[in-house]
Design a protein around this motif. Structure first.
Motif, PDB file in Angstrom:
ATOM      1  N   GLY A  51      49.454 -17.941 -46.567  1.00  4.29           N
ATOM      2  CA  GLY A  51      48.574 -16.805 -46.833  1.00  4.29           C
ATOM      3  C   GLY A  51      47.179 -17.077 -46.298  1.00  4.29           C
ATOM      4  O   GLY A  51      46.526 -16.197 -45.730  1.00  4.29           O
ATOM      5  N   GLY A  91      49.537 -25.359 -49.554  1.00  5.06           N
ATOM      6  CA  GLY A  91      49.981 -24.081 -50.096  1.00  5.06           C
ATOM      7  C   GLY A  91      51.323 -24.210 -50.785  1.00  5.06           C
ATOM      8  O   GLY A  91      51.738 -25.305 -51.160  1.00  5.06           O
ATOM      9  N   THR A 102      54.433 -22.561 -49.527  1.00  2.00           N
ATOM     10  CA  THR A 102      55.577 -22.614 -48.609  1.00  2.00           C
ATOM     11  C   THR A 102      55.262 -23.481 -47.391  1.00  2.00           C
ATOM     12  O   THR A 102      56.101 -24.251 -46.946  1.00  2.00           O
ATOM     13  CB  THR A 102      55.969 -21.188 -48.144  1.00  2.00           C
ATOM     14  OG1 THR A 102      56.030 -20.331 -49.286  1.00  2.00           O
ATOM     15  CG2 THR A 102      57.303 -21.198 -47.457  1.00  2.00           C
ATOM     16  N   ASP A 103      54.073 -23.355 -46.858  1.00  2.00           N
ATOM     17  CA  ASP A 103      53.616 -24.170 -45.721  1.00  2.00           C
ATOM     18  C   ASP A 103      54.569 -24.120 -44.533  1.00  2.00           C
ATOM     19  O   ASP A 103      54.821 -25.130 -43.882  1.00  2.00           O
ATOM     20  CB  ASP A 103      53.429 -25.641 -46.160  1.00  2.00           C
ATOM     21  CG  ASP A 103      52.293 -25.794 -47.169  1.00  2.00           C
ATOM     22  OD1 ASP A 103      51.335 -25.020 -47.088  1.00  2.00           O
ATOM     23  OD2 ASP A 103      52.379 -26.685 -48.035  1.00  2.00           O
ATOM     24  N   CYS A 104      55.120 -22.938 -44.279  1.00  2.42           N
ATOM     25  CA  CYS A 104      56.111 -22.894 -43.204  1.00  2.42           C
ATOM     26  C   CYS A 104      55.451 -22.946 -41.826  1.00  2.42           C
ATOM     27  O   CYS A 104      56.057 -23.454 -40.882  1.00  2.42           O
ATOM     28  CB  CYS A 104      57.087 -21.737 -43.399  1.00  2.42           C
ATOM     29  SG  CYS A 104      56.765 -20.284 -42.477  1.00  2.42           S
ATOM     30  N   LEU A 138      57.188 -14.679 -41.243  1.00  6.23           N
ATOM     31  CA  LEU A 138      58.308 -13.872 -41.739  1.00  6.23           C
ATOM     32  C   LEU A 138      57.864 -12.469 -42.116  1.00  6.23           C
ATOM     33  O   LEU A 138      56.848 -12.279 -42.780  1.00  6.23           O
ATOM     34  CB  LEU A 138      58.890 -14.547 -42.999  1.00  6.23           C
ATOM     35  CG  LEU A 138      59.820 -13.688 -43.841  1.00  6.23           C
ATOM     36  CD1 LEU A 138      61.154 -13.477 -43.149  1.00  6.23           C
ATOM     37  CD2 LEU A 138      60.042 -14.301 -45.209  1.00  6.23           C
ATOM     38  N   TYR A 174      63.417 -10.870 -49.644  1.00  8.74           N
ATOM     39  CA  TYR A 174      62.150 -11.621 -49.609  1.00  8.74           C
ATOM     40  C   TYR A 174      60.950 -10.765 -50.037  1.00  8.74           C
ATOM     41  O   TYR A 174      59.962 -11.289 -50.559  1.00  8.74           O
ATOM     42  CB  TYR A 174      61.925 -12.251 -48.231  1.00  8.74           C
ATOM     43  CG  TYR A 174      62.858 -13.425 -48.020  1.00  8.74           C
ATOM     44  CD1 TYR A 174      62.624 -14.639 -48.652  1.00  8.74           C
ATOM     45  CD2 TYR A 174      64.008 -13.294 -47.250  1.00  8.74           C
ATOM     46  CE1 TYR A 174      63.506 -15.702 -48.498  1.00  8.74           C
ATOM     47  CE2 TYR A 174      64.891 -14.350 -47.091  1.00  8.74           C
ATOM     48  CZ  TYR A 174      64.631 -15.551 -47.723  1.00  8.74           C
ATOM     49  OH  TYR A 174      65.508 -16.596 -47.580  1.00  8.74           O
ATOM     50  N   CYS A 187      60.693 -20.530 -39.351  1.00  8.04           N
ATOM     51  CA  CYS A 187      60.346 -20.446 -40.778  1.00  8.04           C
ATOM     52  C   CYS A 187      60.914 -21.645 -41.543  1.00  8.04           C
ATOM     53  O   CYS A 187      61.234 -21.534 -42.734  1.00  8.04           O
ATOM     54  CB  CYS A 187      60.802 -19.152 -41.440  1.00  8.04           C
ATOM     55  SG  CYS A 187      59.968 -17.691 -40.826  1.00  8.04           S
ATOM     56  N   CYS A 198      60.788 -24.813 -43.707  1.00  9.76           N
ATOM     57  CA  CYS A 198      59.839 -25.211 -44.746  1.00  9.76           C
ATOM     58  C   CYS A 198      60.573 -26.213 -45.638  1.00  9.76           C
ATOM     59  O   CYS A 198      61.780 -26.407 -45.488  1.00  9.76           O
ATOM     60  CB  CYS A 198      59.367 -23.985 -45.517  1.00  9.76           C
ATOM     61  SG  CYS A 198      60.687 -23.062 -46.319  1.00  9.76           S
ATOM     62  N   SER A 220      63.837 -25.029 -46.981  1.00 11.98           N
ATOM     63  CA  SER A 220      64.888 -24.830 -45.990  1.00 11.98           C
ATOM     64  C   SER A 220      64.471 -25.496 -44.687  1.00 11.98           C
ATOM     65  O   SER A 220      63.845 -24.873 -43.833  1.00 11.98           O
ATOM     66  CB  SER A 220      65.107 -23.328 -45.769  1.00 11.98           C
ATOM     67  OG  SER A 220      65.905 -23.126 -44.629  1.00 11.98           O
ATOM     68  N   LEU A 230      72.695 -17.576 -48.666  1.00  9.04           N
ATOM     69  CA  LEU A 230      71.447 -18.253 -49.043  1.00  9.04           C
ATOM     70  C   LEU A 230      71.602 -19.765 -49.022  1.00  9.04           C
ATOM     71  O   LEU A 230      70.747 -20.474 -48.495  1.00  9.04           O
ATOM     72  CB  LEU A 230      70.998 -17.816 -50.439  1.00  9.04           C
ATOM     73  CG  LEU A 230      70.381 -16.431 -50.573  1.00  9.04           C
ATOM     74  CD1 LEU A 230      69.947 -16.188 -52.017  1.00  9.04           C
ATOM     75  CD2 LEU A 230      69.195 -16.247 -49.632  1.00  9.04           C
ATOM     76  N   ASP A 277      54.290 -12.432 -44.153  1.00  2.46           N
ATOM     77  CA  ASP A 277      53.691 -13.776 -44.288  1.00  2.46           C
ATOM     78  C   ASP A 277      53.159 -14.007 -45.700  1.00  2.46           C
ATOM     79  O   ASP A 277      52.119 -14.643 -45.893  1.00  2.46           O
ATOM     80  CB  ASP A 277      52.523 -13.966 -43.303  1.00  2.46           C
ATOM     81  CG  ASP A 277      52.994 -14.062 -41.866  1.00  2.46           C
ATOM     82  OD1 ASP A 277      54.216 -14.075 -41.635  1.00  2.46           O
ATOM     83  OD2 ASP A 277      52.140 -14.124 -40.970  1.00  2.46           O
ATOM     84  N   GLY A 278      53.850 -13.481 -46.688  1.00  2.00           N
ATOM     85  CA  GLY A 278      53.424 -13.717 -48.071  1.00  2.00           C
ATOM     86  C   GLY A 278      52.502 -12.652 -48.632  1.00  2.00           C
ATOM     87  O   GLY A 278      52.055 -12.760 -49.761  1.00  2.00           O
TER      88      GLY A 278
HETATM   89  C1  LIG Z   1      69.431 -23.501 -52.680  1.00  3.64           C
HETATM   90  C2  LIG Z   1      69.058 -22.143 -52.213  1.00  3.64           C
HETATM   91  C3  LIG Z   1      68.267 -22.253 -50.975  1.00  3.64           C
HETATM   92  C4  LIG Z   1      67.680 -20.938 -50.627  1.00  3.64           C
HETATM   93  C5  LIG Z   1      66.842 -21.129 -49.449  1.00  3.64           C
HETATM   94  C6  LIG Z   1      66.192 -19.847 -49.098  1.00  3.64           C
HETATM   95  C7  LIG Z   1      65.532 -19.967 -47.769  1.00  3.64           C
HETATM   96  C8  LIG Z   1      64.066 -20.142 -47.892  1.00  3.64           C
HETATM   97  C9  LIG Z   1      63.423 -19.752 -46.622  1.00  3.64           C
HETATM   98  C10 LIG Z   1      62.073 -19.322 -46.912  1.00  3.64           C
HETATM   99  C11 LIG Z   1      61.389 -18.883 -45.681  1.00  3.64           C
HETATM  100  C12 LIG Z   1      60.015 -18.528 -46.051  1.00  3.64           C
HETATM  101  C13 LIG Z   1      59.233 -18.083 -44.870  1.00  3.64           C
HETATM  102  C14 LIG Z   1      57.792 -18.142 -45.205  1.00  3.64           C
HETATM  103  C15 LIG Z   1      57.204 -17.202 -45.906  1.00  3.64           C
HETATM  104  C16 LIG Z   1      55.753 -17.352 -46.295  1.00  3.64           C
HETATM  105  O1  LIG Z   1      54.981 -16.626 -45.389  1.00  3.64           O
HETATM  106  C17 LIG Z   1      55.555 -16.800 -47.686  1.00  3.64           C
HETATM  107  C18 LIG Z   1      54.144 -17.052 -48.169  1.00  3.64           C
HETATM  108  O2  LIG Z   1      53.918 -18.418 -48.304  1.00  3.64           O
HETATM  109  P1  LIG Z   1      52.645 -19.002 -49.129  1.00  3.64           P
HETATM  110  O3  LIG Z   1      52.834 -18.662 -50.557  1.00  3.64           O
HETATM  111  O4  LIG Z   1      51.400 -18.362 -48.599  1.00  3.64           O
HETATM  112  O5  LIG Z   1      52.668 -20.482 -48.865  1.00  3.64           O
HETATM  113  N1  LIG Z   1      56.494 -17.422 -48.582  1.00  3.64           N
HETATM  114  C19 LIG Z   1      57.502 -16.761 -49.161  1.00  3.64           C
HETATM  115  C20 LIG Z   1      58.464 -17.556 -49.988  1.00  3.64           C
HETATM  116  O6  LIG Z   1      57.653 -15.592 -49.049  1.00  3.64           O
END
Ligand SMILES: CCCCCCCCCCCCC/C=C/[C@@H](O)[C@H](COP(=O)(O)O)NC(C)=O
Ligand SMILES: Nc1ncnc2c1ncn2[C@@H]1O[C@H](COP(=O)(O)OP(=O)(O)O)[C@@H](O)[C@H]1O
Ligand SMILES: [Ca+2]
Length: 552
Positions: A209, A250, A252-254, A298, A304, A408, A410, A413, A445, A513-514
């Motif tokens: 974010g 942060g 997620t830090d993706c 994302l 999501y 993405c 992180c 994942s 998932l 992106d959150g």
């Molecule tokens: C055991 C089950 C496993 C489930 C795995 C699910 C996949 C996770 C993939 C997450 C990809 C997130 C992409 C990043 C999004 C960020 O921009 C956003 C904001 O991140 P921030 O809170 O600013 O660090 N985070 C979320 C979770 O929406």
């Protein structure tokens, strides 16, 4: 010692052994003279591991400084622990700090101290290495740093002070640090106030974010400077000149994880110091020809979006909010009806189902970005939606619609939402998860976290796209068009509040992106390489010692 050929070669003392130390045009090399003969007969790898040989690129030297050698009187540091031999014959020393690769893509700052027989030689080494470092023009000298003190586990300030600032100061980088006081502080400061000419880069300490704030600030400033109006969906946006460094602090830090392979503040700092550069694509999101936002990682509708909407109310929980909201959203199992139209990326290398990954120096990104720039020159890049016959249209009921502009990846994942997506190829991967059973959705998932292919399921499809648009079903029919936005929201809330009625709400939210977007109907375009990060992409493997032999 020789210097005429650009080569510096001396016999210096390192940990009680005499080493042949060489600075050639690209590398600093040190070989233990005592074990030199052994290297020809023994396994080279074995010999290297004991520290008797090392070769580091000058580009990965962080700093060099004279070391005070006064071992007789005080013992105040590991470098100063000198043997008698050092005291007598090697009374001067200098310390080189350099990048060392640790496990799982982590970088560390390592130090090596060489002891010299005289002060002139010591000074010559220090000055020559400093001269070489001064030639590396890609390194930042001055940085503007924004810290979000409330991101993730609220450790941003501490992480910066304890782990990042000492490295910047060792590398003689000057910084102007701003701890943000409210959301969008960094964005607005960058957009309007900051004197950007004074800096070689912007550093963001926080999560995705916070990174998004920096991108919005820099992009807005750049477009204003060049007189580009981002409200025109076809506008040719100008790339930002300043590179962005991301110190992960942060939830997620993706962005950090997907560009460096880890979310480690020291690794990020070292990529900034050595002046790495990783271009990245950016998506623009429009609603009815009005610019809404940029997206880097994302864009997710359905699953999501709902996870994010629920998790925003649980911000106090820190990163764990995503797990709780994820579980809750999984159980509610809402699907959303609508139409996805997209423009597939054509004439490019790579598909979303490739086994190859976007790695440092990615050939696919280089190749595809060249195609984009040629198209730009020919003015063919942004063909109008209505003119082009290539658009594909998919209507249906979806559990999730995700556009991944990058993998993405992180910590949750490590392979990411779209493992084969590219950071800088001018495309995004559009993932459609159709309505299916809870059990099947769980299978999908879970595959984000194991080695199985999350796209190899009948209800999942993935397309590599340049543009897409989404229209929720209730915007499509004329009768529904009469509903006001607030009326639609009310309807969706009634359903959310009465899960017993068995129907899904009409609308989800877009997770950009959150950030939650205010509109469900959006137009998205991928713009190739509009920003640059202080990163290099994920290195395929640690550079092994065998590589160095050929470099010497
Ligand atoms: C055991 C089950 C496993 C489930 C795995 C699910 C996949 C996770 C993939 C997450 C990809 C997130 C992409 C990043 C999004 C960020 O921009 C956003 C904001 O991140 P921030 O809170 O600013 O660090 N985070 C979320 C979770 O929406
Ligand atoms: N000083 C501040 N006070 C409150 N919110 C802030 C502040 N600075 C930044 N923010 C906002 O906090 C949100 C989350 O920041 P981020 O660093 O991404 O943490 P996280 O990964 O935990 O979500 C961002 O939307 C950002 O705009
Ligand atoms: Ca991309």
């Amino acid at each position: 010692m020789e210097k005429q050929t650009g080569l510096l070669l001396s016999h210096l003392l390192l940990k009680n052994s005499v080493f042949e130390v060489t600075l050639n045009c690209s590398h600093l090399v040190w070989k233990d003279l005592a074990t030199k003969k052994k290297q020809t007969s023994n396994s080279i790898h074995h010999t290297f591991k004991d520290g008797s040989f090392k070769c580091i690129p000058v580009s990965e030297i962080i700093a060099v400084q004279e070391t005070e050698v006064d071992a007789g009187s005080k013992d105040d540091g590991k470098w100063q622990k000198m043997s008698l031999k050092a005291n007598e014959s090697y009374p001067f020393g200098f310390t080189v700090s350099y990048v060392e690769r640790a496990s799982r893509h982590c970088w560390r700052c390592a130090d090596v101290t060489f002891h010299c027989p005289n002060g002139t030689l010591c000074l010559q080494w220090v000055q020559t290495i400093q001269e070489r470092l001064a030639l590396l023009t890609n390194r930042p000298k001055s940085l503007l740093v924004y810290i979000n003190p409330y991101g993730g586990k609220r450790q941003g300030k501490r992480i910066y002070e304890k782990r990042v600032a000492p490295l910047f100061s060792r590398a003689s980088i000057s910084t102007h640090v701003i701890v943000t006081e409210y959301a969008n502080h960094a964005r607005d400061h960058l957009r309007t106030t900051a004197d950007l000419d004074k800096y070689d880069g912007v550093v963001c300490v926080g999560g995705d974010g916070m990174f998004s704030e920096i991108v919005h600030g820099l992009m807005a400033r750049t477009q204003m400077e060049f007189g580009v109006d981002p409200n025109f969906p076809n506008a040719k946006l100008m790339p930002c000149q300043l590179r962005i460094g991301v110190i992960p602090a942060g939830s997620t830090d993706c962005i950090c994880y997907a560009t460096m392979g880890t979310n480690d503040p020291v690794t990020s700092s070292l990529h900034i110091i050595i002046g790495d550069s990783q271009p990245m694509d950016i998506c623009t999101v429009h609603h009815n020809n009005t610019f809404l936002r940029y997206s880097v990682s994302l864009l997710g509708y359905g699953f999501y979006g709902d996870v994010l909407t629920d998790s925003e109310r649980k911000r106090w929980m820190g990163p764990a909010r995503y797990d709780i909201s994820g579980f809750k959203t999984f159980l509610t199992h809402h699907h959303y009806e609508g139409t996805v139209s997209f423009l597939p990326a054509t004439n490019i290398l790579g598909t979303p189902r490739d086994k190859t990954r976007c790695t440092a120096g990615c050939y696919i990104c280089q190749h595809n970005s060249q195609i984009h720039s040629v198209k730009k020159l020919e003015n063919k890049e942004d063909e109008d939606i209505s003119d082009s016959g290539e658009w594909k249209v998919i209507r249906g009921k979806f559990l999730a619609i995700n556009a991944a502009n990058m993998s993405c990846a992180c910590p949750r994942s490590p392979k990411g939402l779209s493992p084969a997506a590219h950071l800088a190829d001018g495309t995004a991967d559009l993932i459609l998860v159709r309505k299916c059973s809870r059990f099947n959705f769980l299978r999908h998932l879970l595959r984000h976290a194991n080695k199985d292919d999350q796209f190899d399921l009948t209800f999942v499809e993935v397309h590599r796209v340049k543009q897409f648009r989404f229209t929720p079903r209730h915007c499509e029919g004329d009768s529904e068009l009469n509903l006001t936005e607030s009326g639609k929201r009310l309807f969706s809330h009634i359903c959310k509040d009465h899960p017993a009625c068995g129907c899904s709400p009409a609308y989800s939210n877009w997770n950009c992106d959150g950030e939650i977007l205010p509109h469900a109907a959006i137009d998205v375009r991928v713009h190739c390489q509009l920003i640059k990060l202080f990163a290099r992409g994920i290195e395929e493997q640690p550079i092994f010692e065998s590589f160095h032999t050929s470099a010497v």
